[in-house]
Design a protein around this motif. Structure first.
Motif, PDB file in Angstrom:
ATOM      1  N   LEU A  57       0.837  -1.200   0.000  1.00 47.59           N
ATOM      2  CA  LEU A  57       0.000   0.000   0.000  1.00 47.59           C
ATOM      3  C   LEU A  57       0.874   1.252   0.000  1.00 47.59           C
ATOM      4  O   LEU A  57       2.010   1.231   0.447  1.00 47.59           O
ATOM      5  CB  LEU A  57      -0.926   0.000   1.219  1.00 47.59           C
ATOM      6  CG  LEU A  57      -1.928  -1.167   1.279  1.00 47.59           C
ATOM      7  CD1 LEU A  57      -2.746  -1.093   2.548  1.00 47.59           C
ATOM      8  CD2 LEU A  57      -2.832  -1.155   0.054  1.00 47.59           C
ATOM      9  N   VAL A  58       0.324   2.356  -0.471  1.00 41.32           N
ATOM     10  CA  VAL A  58       1.089   3.597  -0.591  1.00 41.32           C
ATOM     11  C   VAL A  58       1.556   4.094   0.776  1.00 41.32           C
ATOM     12  O   VAL A  58       2.654   4.589   0.935  1.00 41.32           O
ATOM     13  CB  VAL A  58       0.249   4.677  -1.300  1.00 41.32           C
ATOM     14  CG1 VAL A  58       0.963   6.023  -1.285  1.00 41.32           C
ATOM     15  CG2 VAL A  58      -0.028   4.249  -2.733  1.00 41.32           C
ATOM     16  N   ASN A  59       0.705   3.967   1.791  1.00 43.61           N
ATOM     17  CA  ASN A  59       1.095   4.340   3.152  1.00 43.61           C
ATOM     18  C   ASN A  59       0.384   3.421   4.138  1.00 43.61           C
ATOM     19  O   ASN A  59      -0.575   2.740   3.777  1.00 43.61           O
ATOM     20  CB  ASN A  59       0.807   5.822   3.426  1.00 43.61           C
ATOM     21  CG  ASN A  59      -0.674   6.128   3.417  1.00 43.61           C
ATOM     22  OD1 ASN A  59      -1.436   5.590   4.210  1.00 43.61           O
ATOM     23  ND2 ASN A  59      -1.098   7.005   2.509  1.00 43.61           N
ATOM     24  N   PRO A  60       0.825   3.404   5.396  1.00 40.28           N
ATOM     25  CA  PRO A  60       0.281   2.454   6.370  1.00 40.28           C
ATOM     26  C   PRO A  60      -0.954   2.965   7.110  1.00 40.28           C
ATOM     27  O   PRO A  60      -1.388   2.332   8.080  1.00 40.28           O
ATOM     28  CB  PRO A  60       1.452   2.282   7.340  1.00 40.28           C
ATOM     29  CG  PRO A  60       2.144   3.596   7.324  1.00 40.28           C
ATOM     30  CD  PRO A  60       2.003   4.116   5.911  1.00 40.28           C
ATOM     31  N   CYS A  61      -1.551   4.045   6.654  1.00 45.81           N
ATOM     32  CA  CYS A  61      -2.645   4.663   7.410  1.00 45.81           C
ATOM     33  C   CYS A  61      -3.931   3.836   7.400  1.00 45.81           C
ATOM     34  O   CYS A  61      -4.840   4.100   8.189  1.00 45.81           O
ATOM     35  CB  CYS A  61      -2.912   6.070   6.886  1.00 45.81           C
ATOM     36  SG  CYS A  61      -1.478   7.168   7.110  1.00 45.81           S
ATOM     37  N   THR A  62      -4.017   2.856   6.527  1.00 48.58           N
ATOM     38  CA  THR A  62      -5.197   1.979   6.520  1.00 48.58           C
ATOM     39  C   THR A  62      -4.966   0.713   7.345  1.00 48.58           C
ATOM     40  O   THR A  62      -5.865  -0.104   7.471  1.00 48.58           O
ATOM     41  CB  THR A  62      -5.547   1.564   5.079  1.00 48.58           C
ATOM     42  OG1 THR A  62      -4.412   0.908   4.488  1.00 48.58           O
ATOM     43  CG2 THR A  62      -5.909   2.777   4.236  1.00 48.58           C
ATOM     44  N   TRP A  63      -3.763   0.545   7.895  1.00 50.22           N
ATOM     45  CA  TRP A  63      -3.471  -0.644   8.688  1.00 50.22           C
ATOM     46  C   TRP A  63      -4.137  -0.539  10.054  1.00 50.22           C
ATOM     47  O   TRP A  63      -4.198   0.547  10.646  1.00 50.22           O
ATOM     48  CB  TRP A  63      -1.959  -0.809   8.880  1.00 50.22           C
ATOM     49  CG  TRP A  63      -1.174  -0.968   7.628  1.00 50.22           C
ATOM     50  CD1 TRP A  63      -1.642  -1.050   6.352  1.00 50.22           C
ATOM     51  CD2 TRP A  63       0.253  -1.053   7.527  1.00 50.22           C
ATOM     52  NE1 TRP A  63      -0.600  -1.181   5.460  1.00 50.22           N
ATOM     53  CE2 TRP A  63       0.568  -1.184   6.154  1.00 50.22           C
ATOM     54  CE3 TRP A  63       1.287  -1.019   8.462  1.00 50.22           C
ATOM     55  CZ2 TRP A  63       1.875  -1.300   5.695  1.00 50.22           C
ATOM     56  CZ3 TRP A  63       2.596  -1.132   8.009  1.00 50.22           C
ATOM     57  CH2 TRP A  63       2.878  -1.275   6.646  1.00 50.22           C
ATOM     58  N   PHE A  64      -4.610  -1.678  10.578  1.00 49.10           N
ATOM     59  CA  PHE A  64      -5.154  -1.695  11.929  1.00 49.10           C
ATOM     60  C   PHE A  64      -4.041  -1.391  12.934  1.00 49.10           C
ATOM     61  O   PHE A  64      -2.882  -1.745  12.718  1.00 49.10           O
ATOM     62  CB  PHE A  64      -5.774  -3.052  12.252  1.00 49.10           C
ATOM     63  CG  PHE A  64      -7.020  -3.352  11.460  1.00 49.10           C
ATOM     64  CD1 PHE A  64      -7.899  -2.351  11.087  1.00 49.10           C
ATOM     65  CD2 PHE A  64      -7.311  -4.652  11.085  1.00 49.10           C
ATOM     66  CE1 PHE A  64      -9.039  -2.631  10.359  1.00 49.10           C
ATOM     67  CE2 PHE A  64      -8.456  -4.949  10.352  1.00 49.10           C
ATOM     68  CZ  PHE A  64      -9.325  -3.934   9.987  1.00 49.10           C
ATOM     69  N   HIS A  65      -4.403  -0.743  14.023  1.00 52.49           N
ATOM     70  CA  HIS A  65      -3.501  -0.412  15.134  1.00 52.49           C
ATOM     71  C   HIS A  65      -2.529   0.722  14.795  1.00 52.49           C
ATOM     72  O   HIS A  65      -1.599   0.979  15.540  1.00 52.49           O
ATOM     73  CB  HIS A  65      -2.710  -1.642  15.609  1.00 52.49           C
ATOM     74  CG  HIS A  65      -3.567  -2.856  15.802  1.00 52.49           C
ATOM     75  ND1 HIS A  65      -4.454  -2.963  16.838  1.00 52.49           N
ATOM     76  CD2 HIS A  65      -3.686  -3.993  15.078  1.00 52.49           C
ATOM     77  CE1 HIS A  65      -5.083  -4.131  16.748  1.00 52.49           C
ATOM     78  NE2 HIS A  65      -4.642  -4.773  15.688  1.00 52.49           N
ATOM     79  N   VAL A  66      -2.742   1.385  13.653  1.00 46.92           N
ATOM     80  CA  VAL A  66      -1.897   2.509  13.238  1.00 46.92           C
ATOM     81  C   VAL A  66      -2.783   3.738  13.053  1.00 46.92           C
ATOM     82  O   VAL A  66      -3.815   3.666  12.395  1.00 46.92           O
ATOM     83  CB  VAL A  66      -1.161   2.200  11.917  1.00 46.92           C
ATOM     84  CG1 VAL A  66      -0.401   3.420  11.423  1.00 46.92           C
ATOM     85  CG2 VAL A  66      -0.216   1.017  12.086  1.00 46.92           C
ATOM     86  N   THR A  67      -2.380   4.859  13.644  1.00 48.51           N
ATOM     87  CA  THR A  67      -3.115   6.117  13.489  1.00 48.51           C
ATOM     88  C   THR A  67      -2.201   7.137  12.814  1.00 48.51           C
ATOM     89  O   THR A  67      -1.029   7.247  13.176  1.00 48.51           O
ATOM     90  CB  THR A  67      -3.559   6.668  14.857  1.00 48.51           C
ATOM     91  OG1 THR A  67      -4.315   5.667  15.539  1.00 48.51           O
ATOM     92  CG2 THR A  67      -4.413   7.919  14.697  1.00 48.51           C
ATOM     93  N   CYS A  68      -2.750   7.857  11.836  1.00 51.33           N
ATOM     94  CA  CYS A  68      -1.973   8.854  11.104  1.00 51.33           C
ATOM     95  C   CYS A  68      -2.564  10.252  11.292  1.00 51.33           C
ATOM     96  O   CYS A  68      -3.726  10.399  11.668  1.00 51.33           O
ATOM     97  CB  CYS A  68      -1.962   8.530   9.607  1.00 51.33           C
ATOM     98  SG  CYS A  68      -1.018   7.052   9.172  1.00 51.33           S
ATOM     99  N   ASN A  69      -1.756  11.259  10.991  1.00 51.71           N
ATOM    100  CA  ASN A  69      -2.258  12.631  10.994  1.00 51.71           C
ATOM    101  C   ASN A  69      -2.793  12.973   9.602  1.00 51.71           C
ATOM    102  O   ASN A  69      -2.880  12.112   8.722  1.00 51.71           O
ATOM    103  CB  ASN A  69      -1.163  13.612  11.453  1.00 51.71           C
ATOM    104  CG  ASN A  69       0.050  13.623  10.539  1.00 51.71           C
ATOM    105  OD1 ASN A  69       0.007  13.146   9.392  1.00 51.71           O
ATOM    106  ND2 ASN A  69       1.149  14.169  11.018  1.00 51.71           N
ATOM    107  N   ASP A  70      -3.129  14.236   9.405  1.00 51.54           N
ATOM    108  CA  ASP A  70      -3.720  14.664   8.129  1.00 51.54           C
ATOM    109  C   ASP A  70      -2.749  14.584   6.962  1.00 51.54           C
ATOM    110  O   ASP A  70      -3.153  14.698   5.802  1.00 51.54           O
ATOM    111  CB  ASP A  70      -4.241  16.107   8.239  1.00 51.54           C
ATOM    112  CG  ASP A  70      -5.417  16.212   9.193  1.00 51.54           C
ATOM    113  OD1 ASP A  70      -6.072  15.180   9.444  1.00 51.54           O
ATOM    114  OD2 ASP A  70      -5.667  17.323   9.701  1.00 51.54           O
TER     115      ASP A  70
END
Length: 197
Positions: A57-70
């Motif tokens: 995936l392009v970034n891990p922001c859709t992974w469970f247990h991971v939170t991303c900023n804007d």
């Protein structure tokens, strides 16, 4: 200027390789994704809590247990009480926007990488109830945003680094039930911590 056939073939070969570089998993992830994938690669995950961690995936922001900023940068990693086994990797120190690293109550062993001292935005570091060994890195003195540091119930040895007395925002500190020795600091924030911690 005309292009000779050997230069033309080199150019053609380069153009044919471009899609490979753009769509190959090692090039499509961002630096945060690469760091988390390096961590995932050393973990045993018997209950499949990491099944969504797809390195393509392009970034891990859709992974469970991971939170991303804007801006799609990882700010929180929540894997507490997840029954994972393995060790911490230096690459975790590349999560430069990380604020919360929650890895408590697992079977994580080995030493704490000094590279975690690079996490300048870290507010909470919860590594308690694991099997960590070695010493508390002096590099933790660089964690100027750190408020909560919980390393209790591990196998950590050595002394409490005096460098930690310079942490301006540290409010909670617990290293109980380890193999520490030496003098307990009393300067800076340590003046407010109970001896039980």
């Amino acid at each position: 200027m005309a292009m000779d056939s050997s230069n033309f073939m080199k150019l053609l070969f380069s153009l044919l390789l471009l899609p490979f570089f753009f769509f190959s998993p090692c090039f499509s992830t961002n630096s945060d994704g690469n760091a988390l994938h390096a961590f995932r690669s050393v973990l045993s995950d018997p209950t499949n809590v990491l099944q969504s961690w797809d390195p393509t995936l392009v970034n891990p922001c859709t992974w469970f247990h991971v939170t991303c900023n804007d801006h799609n940068r990882v700010i929180r990693l929540d894997l507490g009480n997840s029954n994972i086994t393995g060790h911490l990797v230096p690459e975790l120190g590349k999560l430069e926007h990380l604020q919360y690293l929650e890895l408590y109550r697992n079977n994580i062993g080995g030493k704490i990488p000094k590279e975690l001292g690079n996490l300048k935005n870290l507010i909470s570091l919860d590594l308690y109830d694991n099997k960590l060994e070695g010493e508390i890195p002096k590099a933790f003195a660089k964690l100027k945003s750190l408020r909560f540091l919980r390393l209790n119930n591990n196998r950590i040895g050595g002394v409490i680094p005096r460098e930690l007395t310079t942490l301006p925002n540290l409010k909670f500190f617990d290293v109980s039930n380890n193999d520490l020795w030496g003098t307990i600091p009393t300067e800076g924030p340590f003046a407010n911590f109970p001896l039980s911690s």
